[in-house]
Motif scaffolding. Structure first.
Motif, PDB file in Angstrom:
ATOM      1  N   GLY A  25       0.773  -1.237   0.000  1.00 32.47           N
ATOM      2  CA  GLY A  25       0.000   0.000   0.000  1.00 32.47           C
ATOM      3  C   GLY A  25       0.802   1.283   0.000  1.00 32.47           C
ATOM      4  N   HIS A  26       2.122   1.182  -0.086  1.00 33.64           N
ATOM      5  CA  HIS A  26       2.968   2.368  -0.082  1.00 33.64           C
ATOM      6  C   HIS A  26       3.053   2.989  -1.477  1.00 33.64           C
ATOM      7  CE1 HIS A  26       4.225   1.279   3.926  1.00 33.64           C
ATOM      8  NE2 HIS A  26       4.640   0.093   3.500  1.00 33.64           N
ATOM      9  N   THR A  27       3.309   4.282  -1.522  1.00 30.77           N
ATOM     10  CA  THR A  27       3.642   4.972  -2.761  1.00 30.77           C
ATOM     11  C   THR A  27       5.153   4.912  -2.888  1.00 30.77           C
ATOM     12  OG1 THR A  27       1.771   6.466  -2.528  1.00 30.77           O
ATOM     13  CG2 THR A  27       3.562   7.188  -3.971  1.00 30.77           C
ATOM     14  N   VAL A  28       5.645   4.466  -4.036  1.00 26.32           N
ATOM     15  CA  VAL A  28       7.083   4.265  -4.207  1.00 26.32           C
ATOM     16  C   VAL A  28       7.584   5.092  -5.388  1.00 26.32           C
ATOM     17  CG1 VAL A  28       8.939   2.586  -4.543  1.00 26.32           C
ATOM     18  CG2 VAL A  28       6.849   1.916  -3.318  1.00 26.32           C
ATOM     19  N   HIS A  29       8.524   6.001  -5.107  1.00 28.53           N
ATOM     20  CA  HIS A  29       9.242   6.743  -6.144  1.00 28.53           C
ATOM     21  C   HIS A  29      10.506   5.943  -6.455  1.00 28.53           C
ATOM     22  CE1 HIS A  29       6.843  10.435  -5.793  1.00 28.53           C
ATOM     23  NE2 HIS A  29       6.837  10.190  -4.492  1.00 28.53           N
ATOM     24  N   VAL A  30      10.667   5.508  -7.688  1.00 28.26           N
ATOM     25  CA  VAL A  30      11.773   4.634  -8.072  1.00 28.26           C
ATOM     26  C   VAL A  30      12.841   5.438  -8.810  1.00 28.26           C
ATOM     27  CG1 VAL A  30      12.426   2.580  -9.377  1.00 28.26           C
ATOM     28  CG2 VAL A  30      10.201   2.682  -8.242  1.00 28.26           C
ATOM     29  N   THR A  31      14.088   5.319  -8.345  1.00 27.87           N
ATOM     30  CA  THR A  31      15.224   5.977  -8.994  1.00 27.87           C
ATOM     31  C   THR A  31      16.341   4.963  -9.188  1.00 27.87           C
ATOM     32  OG1 THR A  31      16.154   6.717  -6.877  1.00 27.87           O
ATOM     33  CG2 THR A  31      14.633   8.228  -7.992  1.00 27.87           C
ATOM     34  N   GLN A  32      17.196   5.231 -10.190  1.00 27.85           N
ATOM     35  CA  GLN A  32      18.210   4.237 -10.540  1.00 27.85           C
ATOM     36  C   GLN A  32      19.604   4.529  -9.992  1.00 27.85           C
ATOM     37  OE1 GLN A  32      18.352   3.960 -14.769  1.00 27.85           O
ATOM     38  NE2 GLN A  32      18.470   6.160 -15.055  1.00 27.85           N
ATOM     39  N   ASP A  33      19.764   5.648  -9.311  1.00 28.33           N
ATOM     40  CA  ASP A  33      21.052   5.929  -8.676  1.00 28.33           C
ATOM     41  C   ASP A  33      20.893   7.022  -7.625  1.00 28.33           C
ATOM     42  OD1 ASP A  33      21.365   8.543  -9.935  1.00 28.33           O
ATOM     43  OD2 ASP A  33      22.032   7.512 -11.739  1.00 28.33           O
ATOM     44  N   GLY A  34      21.972   7.283  -6.913  1.00 33.81           N
ATOM     45  CA  GLY A  34      21.923   8.257  -5.832  1.00 33.81           C
ATOM     46  C   GLY A  34      21.643   9.679  -6.287  1.00 33.81           C
ATOM     47  N   LEU A  35      22.182  10.076  -7.428  1.00 38.23           N
ATOM     48  CA  LEU A  35      21.951  11.437  -7.911  1.00 38.23           C
ATOM     49  C   LEU A  35      20.494  11.645  -8.318  1.00 38.23           C
ATOM     50  CD1 LEU A  35      25.214  12.138  -9.967  1.00 38.23           C
ATOM     51  CD2 LEU A  35      24.615  12.909  -7.660  1.00 38.23           C
ATOM     52  N   GLU A  36      19.931  10.662  -9.007  1.00 35.28           N
ATOM     53  CA  GLU A  36      18.519  10.754  -9.379  1.00 35.28           C
ATOM     54  C   GLU A  36      17.641  10.765  -8.123  1.00 35.28           C
ATOM     55  OE1 GLU A  36      15.153   8.387 -12.020  1.00 35.28           O
ATOM     56  OE2 GLU A  36      17.245   7.772 -12.210  1.00 35.28           O
ATOM     57  N   LEU A  38      18.488  11.910  -5.178  1.00 39.01           N
ATOM     58  CA  LEU A  38      18.646  13.214  -4.542  1.00 39.01           C
ATOM     59  C   LEU A  38      17.767  14.255  -5.223  1.00 39.01           C
ATOM     60  CD1 LEU A  38      20.236  14.399  -2.186  1.00 39.01           C
ATOM     61  CD2 LEU A  38      22.039  14.995  -3.802  1.00 39.01           C
ATOM     62  N   ASP A  39      17.705  14.226  -6.543  1.00 41.04           N
ATOM     63  CA  ASP A  39      16.821  15.132  -7.285  1.00 41.04           C
ATOM     64  C   ASP A  39      15.364  14.883  -6.917  1.00 41.04           C
ATOM     65  OD1 ASP A  39      18.925  16.350  -8.611  1.00 41.04           O
ATOM     66  OD2 ASP A  39      18.684  15.171 -10.444  1.00 41.04           O
ATOM     67  N   CYS A  40      14.969  13.617  -6.870  1.00 43.51           N
ATOM     68  CA  CYS A  40      13.595  13.254  -6.523  1.00 43.51           C
ATOM     69  C   CYS A  40      13.270  13.702  -5.103  1.00 43.51           C
ATOM     70  CB  CYS A  40      13.399  11.752  -6.676  1.00 43.51           C
ATOM     71  SG  CYS A  40      11.707  11.201  -6.363  1.00 43.51           S
ATOM     72  N   LEU A  41      14.203  13.546  -4.208  1.00 41.29           N
ATOM     73  CA  LEU A  41      14.004  13.961  -2.825  1.00 41.29           C
ATOM     74  C   LEU A  41      13.784  15.468  -2.752  1.00 41.29           C
ATOM     75  CD1 LEU A  41      13.918  13.043   0.135  1.00 41.29           C
ATOM     76  CD2 LEU A  41      16.366  13.462   0.238  1.00 41.29           C
ATOM     77  N   GLY A  42      14.586  16.222  -3.494  1.00 44.97           N
ATOM     78  CA  GLY A  42      14.429  17.669  -3.493  1.00 44.97           C
ATOM     79  C   GLY A  42      13.065  18.102  -3.988  1.00 44.97           C
ATOM     80  N   THR A  43      12.549  17.398  -4.968  1.00 37.94           N
ATOM     81  CA  THR A  43      11.249  17.724  -5.552  1.00 37.94           C
ATOM     82  C   THR A  43      10.091  17.290  -4.666  1.00 37.94           C
ATOM     83  OG1 THR A  43      12.202  17.442  -7.756  1.00 37.94           O
ATOM     84  CG2 THR A  43       9.812  17.405  -7.613  1.00 37.94           C
ATOM     85  N   ASN A  44      10.266  16.199  -3.938  1.00 36.18           N
ATOM     86  CA  ASN A  44       9.174  15.594  -3.157  1.00 36.18           C
ATOM     87  C   ASN A  44       9.460  15.552  -1.667  1.00 36.18           C
ATOM     88  OD1 ASN A  44       7.467  14.455  -5.499  1.00 36.18           O
ATOM     89  ND2 ASN A  44       9.513  13.692  -5.941  1.00 36.18           N
ATOM     90  N   LEU A  60      26.919   8.439  -6.565  1.00 37.56           N
ATOM     91  CA  LEU A  60      26.579   8.802  -5.192  1.00 37.56           C
ATOM     92  C   LEU A  60      26.082   7.535  -4.501  1.00 37.56           C
ATOM     93  CD1 LEU A  60      26.243  11.128  -3.108  1.00 37.56           C
ATOM     94  CD2 LEU A  60      23.887  11.357  -3.933  1.00 37.56           C
ATOM     95  N   ASP A  61      26.889   7.004  -3.586  1.00 38.06           N
ATOM     96  CA  ASP A  61      26.506   5.740  -2.946  1.00 38.06           C
ATOM     97  C   ASP A  61      25.398   5.959  -1.913  1.00 38.06           C
ATOM     98  OD1 ASP A  61      27.569   6.445  -0.403  1.00 38.06           O
ATOM     99  OD2 ASP A  61      29.517   5.612  -0.902  1.00 38.06           O
ATOM    100  N   GLY A  62      24.850   4.859  -1.435  1.00 38.38           N
ATOM    101  CA  GLY A  62      23.708   4.924  -0.537  1.00 38.38           C
ATOM    102  C   GLY A  62      23.978   5.587   0.802  1.00 38.38           C
ATOM    103  N   ILE A  63      25.165   5.422   1.347  1.00 35.90           N
ATOM    104  CA  ILE A  63      25.500   6.076   2.622  1.00 35.90           C
ATOM    105  C   ILE A  63      25.558   7.588   2.427  1.00 35.90           C
ATOM    106  CG2 ILE A  63      27.197   6.272   4.491  1.00 35.90           C
ATOM    107  CD1 ILE A  63      26.000   3.504   4.484  1.00 35.90           C
ATOM    108  N   SER A  64      26.217   8.028   1.372  1.00 35.31           N
ATOM    109  CA  SER A  64      26.290   9.468   1.087  1.00 35.31           C
ATOM    110  C   SER A  64      24.909  10.035   0.788  1.00 35.31           C
ATOM    111  CB  SER A  64      27.231   9.731  -0.085  1.00 35.31           C
ATOM    112  OG  SER A  64      28.538   9.295   0.222  1.00 35.31           O
TER     113      SER A  64
END
Length: 120
Positions: A25-36, A38-44, A60-64
């Protein structure tokens, strides 16, 4: 239900995790790397509750990514996915209240349970 930002450079893992979390039941925003991601996070930013990220990604790795996400939204919950346990040791430097990890390979039920737990 939660809004989840998913970042993984492996298409098969992205599809598995998206299907599992959407089925819960979750809404999932799917991205293929850390930079994408980060962009999605900024927008949402306001709507994202959980970051689910692979640790080992190019650029951009997952920890960063998690560090940057926590800087932007300190209350975000983080789930780290990794096939290498030594990579998860780096997560110790993250300042986050809700942090869980899951080792690859995992099942649909395992990823669902980790996300349920981090949201609880």
């Amino acid at each position: 239900m939660a809004t989840i930002l998913l970042a993984d450079d492996d298409a098969a893992v992205r599809d598995l995790v998206r299907r599992a979390l959407s089925a819960d039941g979750h809404t999932v925003h799917v991205t293929q790397d850390g930079l994408e991601a980060l962009d999605c996070l900024g927008t949402n930013l306001a709507s994202i509750d959980v970051l689910v990220t692979d640790v080992d990604m190019p650029q951009l790795d997952g920890i960063s990514l998690a560090e940057k996400a926590l800087h932007m939204k300190p209350a975000i919950a983080v789930v780290l996915m990794s096939g290498f346990s030594d990579q998860l040791e780096r997560a110790g430097r993250l300042r986050v209240r809700k942090l869980l990890s899951v080792s690859k390979p995992f099942t649909l039920e395992q990823i669902k349970q980790v996300v349920r737990t981090v949201l609880a």
